[in-house]
Enzyme design. Structure first.
Site, PDB file in Angstrom:
ATOM      1  N   GLY A 148       0.803  -1.212   0.000  1.00 64.18           N
ATOM      2  CA  GLY A 148       0.000   0.000   0.000  1.00 64.18           C
ATOM      3  C   GLY A 148       0.836   1.262   0.000  1.00 64.18           C
ATOM      4  N   CYS A 149       1.095   1.773   1.195  1.00 58.88           N
ATOM      5  CA  CYS A 149       1.739   3.076   1.304  1.00 58.88           C
ATOM      6  C   CYS A 149       3.218   3.052   0.919  1.00 58.88           C
ATOM      7  CB  CYS A 149       1.546   3.622   2.711  1.00 58.88           C
ATOM      8  SG  CYS A 149      -0.198   3.917   3.109  1.00 58.88           S
TER       9      CYS A 149
END
Length: 206
Positions: A148-149
């Site tokens: 994700g990030c």
């Protein structure tokens, strides 16, 4: 044709050049992502320890260490589209423990903290200005979550003009399959995926 040969034939997987002015970006190693009492977290104890070693080494040489955290004002919770898809992120409210950087990272008062609202640490934040102001040419990205990030930050970092390195043993995720798949894809297209020992040896050589 094998998977590796398919990527090689397409011109992916070249090595990333390394500059002389690194910056460390630690993505979302806040308690909301590291303390297992929170459902948004994953087991990141080993990754935190290895990230701390890199941060300590970089800081000792005068290179910038920048942390990011996702933090929402209560007035944003019912408006932002990401929070309708990823409803668990609604718990990351400013002023709560969940958005504080985990002390296991070894964070120091002189380390900058970038507050963000989405996956990429660059989007709508001061990160690029901080890196540019520090003269950084190569960004080392660690943190959570890999799929994700971390990935969002890596993609935006290379698109912002930085060489990017990702020590795989400093990245945590909630499941092995997305962790492994995204490390493979980042290594082919956006960054060199390496390990913490390699990063430490490189920092020592500068």
């Amino acid at each position: 044709m094998s998977q590796s040969n398919t990527y090689k034939a397409a011109g992916f997987g070249a090595s990333v050049p390394r500059g002389t002015r690194p910056g460390i970006v630690v993505v979302d190693f806040s308690y909301g992502f590291t303390d297992l009492q929170y459902p948004t977290a994953s087991d990141a104890a080993a990754q935190l320890e290895k990230t701390k070693r890199i941060c300590d080494a970089a800081r000792a040489k005068g290179y910038p260490v920048i942390f990011t955290t996702i933090s929402y004002h209560p007035g944003e919770l019912d408006i932002l589209p990401w929070l309708k898809k990823a409803t668990g992120m609604r718990a990351l409210v400013e002023g709560t423990r969940l958005v504080e950087i985990d002390v296991a990272t070894g964070i120091q008062p002189e380390d900058a903290i970038v507050v963000k609202k989405g996956a990429s640490s660059f989007f709508g934040s001061t990160l690029n200005a901080l890196l540019t102001g520090a003269g950084v040419d190569t960004v080392v990205v660690t943190g959570a979550t890999t799929s994700g990030c971390v990935r969002g930050t890596v993609v935006d970092a290379v698109q912002s003009g930085y060489n990017v390195l990702v020590p795989h043993d400093c990245c945590a995720d909630r499941a092995k399959a997305p962790h492994d798949a995204n490390l493979y894809d980042m290594d082919q297209k956006y960054a060199d995926v390496t390990d913490s020992d390699d990063i430490l040896n490189w920092l020592d050589s500068l």
